[in-house]
Structures are given as structure tokens and as C-alpha cells.
Design a protein around this motif. Structure first.
Motif, mmCIF file in Angstrom:
data_model
loop_
_atom_site.group_PDB
_atom_site.id
_atom_site.type_symbol
_atom_site.label_atom_id
_atom_site.label_comp_id
_atom_site.label_asym_id
_atom_site.label_seq_id
_atom_site.Cartn_x
_atom_site.Cartn_y
_atom_site.Cartn_z
ATOM 1 N N GLU A 75 0.763 -1.182 -0.155
ATOM 2 C CA GLU A 75 0.152 0.093 0.105
ATOM 3 C C GLU A 75 0.768 1.236 -0.070
ATOM 4 N N ALA A 110 -3.528 -5.539 -2.413
ATOM 5 C CA ALA A 110 -3.036 -4.450 -1.746
ATOM 6 C C ALA A 110 -2.802 -2.990 -2.459
ATOM 7 N N THR A 112 -2.760 0.399 -4.011
ATOM 8 C CA THR A 112 -3.501 1.715 -3.832
ATOM 9 C C THR A 112 -2.660 2.771 -4.622
#
Length: 435
Positions: A75, A110, A112
Motif C-alpha cells: 500500500e 493491496a 493503492t
């Protein structure tokens, strides 16, 4: 840049540590919690010159961290490097991509923001496209690009190879991804390191082609060495004569017992399997694989021949067990073929290696492991040098001879001079040189 490295094996640990040395914020992730605990305590699981000190330095500075939480690491990352194992698959020798694809699926959940997902593991052509497909299928809305960035690290010299590489290969046609990779490797611009931009497929194949070519050079000079013995030539003179030709080059022209380690055997097999699957068989690579496997067994025959045709009941001192010096890596080492063959012939083996003893104990049976070079020698009928560690290059030969029952040396790395050894009273056998 914020970098997450998935996998703390040889490639992941060296790469992540060197990225942190560049000044990037790096977290290395592994599912093995015990391994991560050890790394956070300063215990490095592999021997590689300079690595321990670099890990300690960058851990103290905060640039390098170790953890098990892949989701949080991904992330926060600008780039995620997949550096998990790709062992040879049983049956066909192709690379097993199970861990690569599992990592891709976990990374996908995960992601982003825009992220560059990089395959650092050595993978066959087409793997990057499959990683891209898995990411897109798992997270259709994710913003990412997949890049191939193969490693060219020699065990024992990995830090130098990473910090001062001949080139950096970046496989992507996407402009944003090229900019991110350019920023990651920007510190190397001081040395004017070429950044070679290619397609995914070209990058993946470059890694395999490079290793296969080097393996071919090793195999070629080993066969020339055998011919030298037949005709009375010296392979070192021949190697120097051809190596000074800039079209050929001097590196990887040193004869020996065959190549081993984590790369050349695995990568030549995988490349050949890919060539078969694509209907364009690489016959040279197939021959290299075959010759190298047979050569390791031929080295045991050389030892037996030097001992008069039999090693039954004879004590053999062995120096060097790892596939090369300055590493503790035993993978596909010639010693794993040579020693069992001698044991099968009735030999009593006493062996020593500066760094490979712990792993060797798990792989070699019926061997008496000693704590020094000289401890192997007492009462030995023959001494065999398999790995050219520096400490074996300057043995006290007078002491060696006095400790041995018979002054027979089989030097599979040519670290001593045949003429000098004869003057000192040794029966000396080497590779590709007149006895």
C-alpha cells in the motif's frame, strides 16, 4: 522512492539492501516470521561479503526494514519487487513459478494508487504478461504497470555487481514505469551505467541468454582443457591467447570441475525447456547441460586414477565444498557428485570448507567434517581441491607433505604450478596442463 521487496532469499535480500544504500526507503517482506525476526536481530541467513555490514548500517539509519505484513508494505510502495524463488520444476526442468504467481495475487489485493510491479526473480519469457493478467483479473481497478528487471549478481561479489553494474535491464514500454525505474536507479548515473530499455519479453530472455552464454564459455574451456591434456598443450596459455581477443574476452575461461550454484544449472535447463515448448530447440544449450553433468562425475574418476585406480580404504582429504569461493551456497556444487562417488568407491573422506560446512552436513553423508585445512590432511592418501578459496592458495606445502601418507594432490582449480609441485615431491594432477 518507497520500495517493497517480496522475498528475502539471496536476490531479494541483496537487492533490498542495496536499494536502501541508494537512499530509498525499503521494506523486505517474507512469510517466514522466524527469518524476519532473525534479520531484525541482525542475523543474516546467507554469507555474502559486505552484506552484513550494509544491512546493519541501513537498518540503523531507518532506510531498511524487515517485516511480514505484505499488505501494508505494498500500500505504501511506489514500486514492488517480486524476488521469490523460482526453483527447477521436477520432470521438465522448467522454472516453477508457483511463488511468483502467488505473490502477484497477494500484491494485487493491496495495490493503492499507481504502482510499478517488478519481476526481479529469474523467470521464463511470458511470465511478466501472466503476472499482469493475474493483477488485472484480481484487481480490475488497480493502477499499475509490470516491469521486468532481471538481476546479474555473482555470488561472492553481489554487492559490487549491484552497486557498479555493467548495465541495468528494464523491460517495459510504459513511460510512467520507465520514469519510476529511472528514479530508482538514478544513483548509478554517477558511473554512467547504461539503462537498457526493452520489452518485457526481451528483458526476460536477456537474463537467460546471458547465463546460458557464460555457462557455454565454461563448458567450452573445460572441453579444450581435456584436449590440451591429450596433445600436451597448456589450457591457461590457450585461454589467455583467445581471451585477449576482445570479441571473446578473458572472463569465464578458467577450467574446472563444471559449473554449479543457484543460476547456471537452473537457468540453462529452464531456457532449453522454453525453447522446446516454443518449437525452436537450443541444441547448444542442451549439449552444455549434458556435458556439465557428466563432467562432475568425471572428476571423481580423475581422483581415483591419481590414487592408482582405486580409492577403496584410502583416506581422501577434500578442500572446498561450495560451488565457488566467497559463498556458503552448496546448490549443484561439484562436490555433491564427486564426494558420493568416492565414498561409493570405498574412500574415507575428510573435508573442510570455510563457509559451507553447515549446509554440507545436510547434503553429504559418510563424510568427516574438519575444522581447518590441515585437520583434513593427517594420514591422507590424497588431497583434492574442489573450490579455490583464498586460504587454499598458499598452503605450507612442506607441512602438507609431512602430514600426508602419500603426497598426491588432485587440484581441480589449477591453483598450484605443476613444475613447483614436482620439485616439492608431489604427484600432482590438475586440469588441462601437462603433469
Amino acid at each position: 522512492m518507497r520500495i517493497a521487496v517480496i522475498g528475502t532469499g539471496y536476490v531479494g535480500l541483496v537487492s533490498g539492501t542495496c536499494f536502501s544504500e541508494f537512499g530509498h526507503d525499503v521494506i523486505c517482506i517474507d512469510k517466514d516470521a522466524e527469518k524476519i525476526t532473525s534479520l531484525n536481530a541482525g542475523k543474516v541467513p546467507i554469507f555474502e561479503p559486505g552484506l552484513q555490514a550494509m544491512i546493519e548500517k541501513n537498518s540503523r539509519s531507518g532506510y531498511l526494514k524487515f517485516g511480514t505484513d505484505l499488505k501494508t508494505a505494498v500500500e505504501d510502495a511506489d514500486a514492488v519487487f517480486i524476488a521469490v524463488g523460482t526453483p527447477s520444476r521436477r520432470g521438465d526442468g522448467q522454472a516453477d513459478l508457483t511463488y511468483v504467481y502467488a505473490a502477484a495475487r497477494e500484491i494485487a489485493t493491496a495495490l493503492t494508487g499507481y504502482t510499478v510491479v517488478v519481476t526481479k526473480s529469474t523467470v521464463p519469457v511470458g511470465t511478466g504478461r501472466e503476472v499482469e493478467r493475474i493483477l488485472r483479473e484480481t484487481s480490475p481497478e488497480a493502477d499499475f504497470d509490470v516491469v521486468s528487471n532481471p538481476e546479474f549478481l555473482r555470488e561472492g561479489a553481489a554487492i559490487e555487481d549491484f552497486m557498479r553494474p555493467d548495465r541495468v535491464i528494464v523491460g517495459t514500454t510504459e513511460k510512467r514505469a520507465q520514469e519510476v525505474m529511472g528514479e530508482i536507479y538514478r544513483p548509478l548515473s554517477l558511473f554512467q551505467t547504461p539503462l537498457v530499455i526493452t520489452s518485457l519479453e526481451s528483458s526476460e530472455l536477456t537474463k537467460y541468454a546471458g547465463n546460458a552464454f557464460l555457462a557455454t564459455k565454461i563448458t567450452f574451456i573445460n572441453e579444450i582443457a581435456d584436449l590440451c591434456e591429450k596433445v600436451g598443450a597448456d589450457v591457461h596459455d590457450v585461454a589467455r591467447g583467445i581471451g585477449l581477443d576482445r570479441r571473446i574476452g578473458a572472463k569465464f575461461l578458467h577450467p574446472g570441475p563444471g559449473f554449479g550454484g543457484s543460476c547456471f544449472p537452473k537457468d540453462t535447463r529452464a531456457l532449453f525447456q522454453t525453447s522446446i515448448e516454443e518449437g525452436s530447440p537450443l541444441r547448444i544449450v542442451d549439449t552444455v547441460i549434458d556435458i556439465n553433468e557428466k563432467r562432475k562425475m568425471e572428476m571423481a574418476e580423475r581422483v581415483i586414477d591419481a590414487c592408482g585406480g582405486s580409492v577403496s580404504g584410502k583416506q581422501i582429504a577434500v578442500l572446498g565444498l561450495t560451488f565457488k569461493p566467497d559463498t556458503d551456497d552448496m546448490r549443484e556444487s561439484p562436490s555433491l557428485d564427486i564426494l558420493p562417488a568416492l565414498v561409493a568407491g570405498g574412500a574415507i573422506i575428510r573435508a573442510y570448507d570455510p563457509e559451507g560446512m553447515e549446509e554440507a552436513r545436510n547434503l553429504l553423508a559418510d563424510v568427516d567434517f574438519c575444522n581447518s585445512s590441515y585437520a583434513t590432511l593427517e594420514g591422507a592418501d590424497a588431497l583434492v581441491i574442489i573450490t579455490e578459496w583464498n586460504e587454499f592458495r598458499a598452503l605450507d606445502l612442506t607441512r602438507v607433505k609431512s602430514m600426508m601418507k602419500s603426497p598426491v594432490m588432485v587440484d581441480l582449480r589449477n591453483i598450484y604450478d605443476p613444475h613447483d609441485m614436482a620439485l616439492k615431491g608431489f604427484t600432482y594432477r590438475s586440469i588441462g596442463r601437462p603433469n
